[in-house]
Design a protein around this motif. Structure first.
Motif, PDB file in Angstrom:
ATOM      1  N   GLU A 190       0.869  -1.174   0.000  1.00 27.50           N
ATOM      2  CA  GLU A 190       0.000   0.000   0.000  1.00 27.50           C
ATOM      3  C   GLU A 190       0.908   1.226   0.000  1.00 27.50           C
ATOM      4  O   GLU A 190       1.366   1.677   1.044  1.00 27.50           O
ATOM      5  CB  GLU A 190      -0.913   0.009   1.226  1.00 27.50           C
ATOM      6  CG  GLU A 190      -1.986  -1.051   1.208  1.00 27.50           C
ATOM      7  CD  GLU A 190      -2.991  -0.830   0.088  1.00 27.50           C
ATOM      8  OE1 GLU A 190      -3.208   0.350  -0.292  1.00 27.50           O
ATOM      9  OE2 GLU A 190      -3.552  -1.827  -0.408  1.00 27.50           O
ATOM     10  N   PRO A 191       1.213   1.768  -1.160  1.00 26.89           N
ATOM     11  CA  PRO A 191       2.241   2.815  -1.238  1.00 26.89           C
ATOM     12  C   PRO A 191       1.829   4.117  -0.581  1.00 26.89           C
ATOM     13  O   PRO A 191       0.634   4.435  -0.462  1.00 26.89           O
ATOM     14  CB  PRO A 191       2.427   3.002  -2.748  1.00 26.89           C
ATOM     15  CG  PRO A 191       1.137   2.571  -3.340  1.00 26.89           C
ATOM     16  CD  PRO A 191       0.638   1.453  -2.469  1.00 26.89           C
ATOM     17  N   ASP A 192       2.823   4.870  -0.192  1.00 26.04           N
ATOM     18  CA  ASP A 192       2.617   6.196   0.370  1.00 26.04           C
ATOM     19  C   ASP A 192       2.088   7.106  -0.749  1.00 26.04           C
ATOM     20  O   ASP A 192       2.728   7.244  -1.797  1.00 26.04           O
ATOM     21  CB  ASP A 192       3.955   6.725   0.889  1.00 26.04           C
ATOM     22  CG  ASP A 192       3.829   8.068   1.586  1.00 26.04           C
ATOM     23  OD1 ASP A 192       2.842   8.792   1.320  1.00 26.04           O
ATOM     24  OD2 ASP A 192       4.729   8.405   2.374  1.00 26.04           O
ATOM     25  N   PRO A 193       0.922   7.722  -0.561  1.00 27.00           N
ATOM     26  CA  PRO A 193       0.389   8.614  -1.606  1.00 27.00           C
ATOM     27  C   PRO A 193       1.370   9.707  -2.012  1.00 27.00           C
ATOM     28  O   PRO A 193       1.362  10.131  -3.171  1.00 27.00           O
ATOM     29  CB  PRO A 193      -0.861   9.203  -0.952  1.00 27.00           C
ATOM     30  CG  PRO A 193      -1.282   8.175   0.047  1.00 27.00           C
ATOM     31  CD  PRO A 193       0.000   7.600   0.581  1.00 27.00           C
ATOM     32  N   ALA A 194       2.207  10.146  -1.078  1.00 32.67           N
ATOM     33  CA  ALA A 194       3.191  11.181  -1.404  1.00 32.67           C
ATOM     34  C   ALA A 194       4.218  10.660  -2.400  1.00 32.67           C
ATOM     35  O   ALA A 194       4.681  11.397  -3.274  1.00 32.67           O
ATOM     36  CB  ALA A 194       3.878  11.670  -0.130  1.00 32.67           C
ATOM     37  N   HIS A 195       4.587   9.375  -2.274  1.00 39.18           N
ATOM     38  CA  HIS A 195       5.522   8.773  -3.227  1.00 39.18           C
ATOM     39  C   HIS A 195       4.896   8.703  -4.614  1.00 39.18           C
ATOM     40  O   HIS A 195       5.544   8.995  -5.628  1.00 39.18           O
ATOM     41  CB  HIS A 195       5.922   7.377  -2.762  1.00 39.18           C
ATOM     42  CG  HIS A 195       6.828   7.377  -1.586  1.00 39.18           C
ATOM     43  ND1 HIS A 195       7.226   6.218  -0.931  1.00 39.18           N
ATOM     44  CD2 HIS A 195       7.427   8.400  -0.909  1.00 39.18           C
ATOM     45  CE1 HIS A 195       8.026   6.519   0.061  1.00 39.18           C
ATOM     46  NE2 HIS A 195       8.157   7.833   0.107  1.00 39.18           N
ATOM     47  N   VAL A 196       3.627   8.280  -4.656  1.00 43.08           N
ATOM     48  CA  VAL A 196       2.925   8.175  -5.938  1.00 43.08           C
ATOM     49  C   VAL A 196       2.814   9.545  -6.593  1.00 43.08           C
ATOM     50  O   VAL A 196       3.060   9.698  -7.795  1.00 43.08           O
ATOM     51  CB  VAL A 196       1.528   7.549  -5.750  1.00 43.08           C
ATOM     52  CG1 VAL A 196       0.745   7.592  -7.061  1.00 43.08           C
ATOM     53  CG2 VAL A 196       1.644   6.123  -5.238  1.00 43.08           C
ATOM     54  N   GLU A 197       2.464  10.544  -5.824  1.00 39.63           N
ATOM     55  CA  GLU A 197       2.301  11.896  -6.357  1.00 39.63           C
ATOM     56  C   GLU A 197       3.632  12.435  -6.882  1.00 39.63           C
ATOM     57  O   GLU A 197       3.690  13.048  -7.964  1.00 39.63           O
ATOM     58  CB  GLU A 197       1.746  12.821  -5.288  1.00 39.63           C
ATOM     59  CG  GLU A 197       1.647  14.289  -5.703  1.00 39.63           C
ATOM     60  CD  GLU A 197       0.801  14.492  -6.950  1.00 39.63           C
ATOM     61  OE1 GLU A 197       1.080  15.452  -7.697  1.00 39.63           O
ATOM     62  OE2 GLU A 197      -0.127  13.699  -7.194  1.00 39.63           O
ATOM     63  N   ALA A 198       4.719  12.222  -6.126  1.00 40.79           N
ATOM     64  CA  ALA A 198       6.038  12.695  -6.566  1.00 40.79           C
ATOM     65  C   ALA A 198       6.456  12.002  -7.858  1.00 40.79           C
ATOM     66  O   ALA A 198       7.012  12.632  -8.770  1.00 40.79           O
ATOM     67  CB  ALA A 198       7.073  12.446  -5.470  1.00 40.79           C
ATOM     68  N   LEU A 199       6.197  10.697  -7.959  1.00 34.44           N
ATOM     69  CA  LEU A 199       6.531   9.936  -9.162  1.00 34.44           C
ATOM     70  C   LEU A 199       5.753  10.457 -10.362  1.00 34.44           C
ATOM     71  O   LEU A 199       6.328  10.728 -11.428  1.00 34.44           O
ATOM     72  CB  LEU A 199       6.224   8.458  -8.935  1.00 34.44           C
ATOM     73  CG  LEU A 199       6.327   7.544 -10.160  1.00 34.44           C
ATOM     74  CD1 LEU A 199       7.771   7.397 -10.593  1.00 34.44           C
ATOM     75  CD2 LEU A 199       5.698   6.187  -9.870  1.00 34.44           C
ATOM     76  N   ARG A 200       4.449  10.600 -10.209  1.00 34.88           N
ATOM     77  CA  ARG A 200       3.620  11.037 -11.329  1.00 34.88           C
ATOM     78  C   ARG A 200       3.963  12.467 -11.752  1.00 34.88           C
ATOM     79  O   ARG A 200       3.953  12.789 -12.949  1.00 34.88           O
ATOM     80  CB  ARG A 200       2.144  10.930 -10.970  1.00 34.88           C
ATOM     81  CG  ARG A 200       1.678   9.506 -10.697  1.00 34.88           C
ATOM     82  CD  ARG A 200       0.183   9.426 -10.606  1.00 34.88           C
ATOM     83  NE  ARG A 200      -0.431   9.725 -11.899  1.00 34.88           N
ATOM     84  CZ  ARG A 200      -1.735   9.912 -12.082  1.00 34.88           C
ATOM     85  NH1 ARG A 200      -2.561   9.862 -11.048  1.00 34.88           N
ATOM     86  NH2 ARG A 200      -2.221  10.176 -13.273  1.00 34.88           N
ATOM     87  N   ARG A 201       4.260  13.308 -10.799  1.00 27.92           N
ATOM     88  CA  ARG A 201       4.618  14.693 -11.114  1.00 27.92           C
ATOM     89  C   ARG A 201       5.913  14.739 -11.930  1.00 27.92           C
ATOM     90  O   ARG A 201       6.022  15.467 -12.923  1.00 27.92           O
ATOM     91  CB  ARG A 201       4.776  15.500  -9.823  1.00 27.92           C
ATOM     92  CG  ARG A 201       5.076  16.980 -10.053  1.00 27.92           C
ATOM     93  CD  ARG A 201       5.022  17.761  -8.762  1.00 27.92           C
ATOM     94  NE  ARG A 201       5.968  17.259  -7.773  1.00 27.92           N
ATOM     95  CZ  ARG A 201       5.612  16.635  -6.650  1.00 27.92           C
ATOM     96  NH1 ARG A 201       4.332  16.432  -6.378  1.00 27.92           N
ATOM     97  NH2 ARG A 201       6.529  16.222  -5.791  1.00 27.92           N
ATOM     98  N   THR A 202       6.891  13.932 -11.530  1.00 25.37           N
ATOM     99  CA  THR A 202       8.165  13.911 -12.248  1.00 25.37           C
ATOM    100  C   THR A 202       8.006  13.298 -13.632  1.00 25.37           C
ATOM    101  O   THR A 202       8.588  13.776 -14.614  1.00 25.37           O
ATOM    102  CB  THR A 202       9.217  13.123 -11.450  1.00 25.37           C
ATOM    103  OG1 THR A 202       9.315  13.675 -10.134  1.00 25.37           O
ATOM    104  CG2 THR A 202      10.578  13.190 -12.123  1.00 25.37           C
ATOM    105  N   ALA A 203       7.215  12.223 -13.745  1.00 26.96           N
ATOM    106  CA  ALA A 203       6.973  11.606 -15.053  1.00 26.96           C
ATOM    107  C   ALA A 203       6.300  12.598 -15.995  1.00 26.96           C
ATOM    108  O   ALA A 203       6.627  12.667 -17.184  1.00 26.96           O
ATOM    109  CB  ALA A 203       6.116  10.355 -14.896  1.00 26.96           C
ATOM    110  N   ALA A 204       5.359  13.378 -15.465  1.00 28.41           N
ATOM    111  CA  ALA A 204       4.689  14.391 -16.289  1.00 28.41           C
ATOM    112  C   ALA A 204       5.677  15.469 -16.734  1.00 28.41           C
ATOM    113  O   ALA A 204       5.624  15.945 -17.876  1.00 28.41           O
ATOM    114  CB  ALA A 204       3.536  15.015 -15.516  1.00 28.41           C
TER     115      ALA A 204
END
Length: 265
Positions: A239-253
């Motif tokens: 169950e990943p940390d939402p902050a990790h997911v958000e940081a990943l998606r922001r950088t990918a974008a």
């Protein structure tokens, strides 16, 4: 009344500059190692066969493409291969992306990986070491199966439909007891990846290891590859940390925008 000449075949795509059309032809052939015929290419690019044939012939005559004398299909030639090598030598993806990757690494503390893909596997292009006490290190060129890795699931979800269907038609081997090996279960997982825009693979490739991945998209929305953070299941739980997911998606974008992708949403 004037007779319609060959130029009238170009009406559907006359708004595109000739150079852009040639680049589209090259890109299509670069993504088709087996080669393409005139009809296949014209259908894929949505252009008249006459125009596709003119571009293919011109590129062939200048050494950028080769034509199989038996099948008449075209594929990438040596001149284009040498041009590609020259470009790679001058533009290093990790150098261009480093500031964004460092911000992601500092935010999550884990190893950051950029990967490309082929028909059967994803391949690590390069990585940035993490800062956590338990560090995951990957070798550039390392390959991982699509169905067992977070990066590979993205390829199946966002990549060409033909690649996905061909892959799902083959046996799905278990890398660990948690690997998805049932085709329908994998299809359901790919639907979930598309809905949320990222993927994970907790202990599906290696026991004790997880990865979170997001797509890197080019101009037009074609998949370039993947951006992932990789670490111990202790630091990247199922169950990943939402902050990790958000940081990943922001950088990918951010990286996708650098490659010309414009999000229409």
């Amino acid at each position: 009344m004037a007779q319609a000449g060959p130029a009238s075949d170009d009406a559907a795509d006359a708004s595109l500059p000739t150079a852009i059309v040639s680049l589209q032809v090259i890109e299509a052939l670069a993504n088709a190692p087996q080669g393409l015929g005139v009809t296949q290419l014209s259908q894929q690019l949505g252009m008249p066969k006459a125009r596709a044939h003119r571009h293919l012939r011109a590129l062939r005559d200048h050494g950028y493409l080769l034509q199989d004398p038996v099948t008449n299909q075209y594929r990438v030639g040596w001149q284009l291969y040498l041009l590609g090598k020259a470009c790679v030598g001058r533009f290093d993806l990790m150098t261009l992306a480093r500031p964004a990757l460092e911000r992601l690494r500092d935010a999550v503390g884990q190893t950051v990986v950029i990967a490309s893909y082929a028909e059967q596997a994803v391949a690590v292009i390069d990585f940035l070491r993490g800062t956590s006490p338990l560090e995951i290190t990957l070798r550039p060129g390392s390959r991982f199966s699509h169905h067992a890795s977070a990066q590979g699931k993205l390829v199946l979800a966002y990549g060409p439909a033909t690649l996905r269907e061909q892959y799902l038609a083959r046996p799905l081997e278990a890398e660990t007891p948690r690997t998805i090996t049932a085709p329908q279960a994998l299809r359901d997982e790919l639907d979930r990846v598309r809905r949320r825009g990222w993927s994970d693979a907790p202990e599906e490739l290696f026991t004790g290891i997880n990865a979170l991945a997001a797509p890197l998209l080019q101009a037009g929305g074609a998949l370039f590859g993947t951006l992932a953070i990789v670490g111990s299941i202790h630091y990247l739980p199922a169950e990943p940390d939402p902050a990790h997911v958000e940081a990943l998606r922001r950088t990918a974008a951010e990286l996708s925008a650098m490659m010309g992708y414009a999000d229409a949403s």
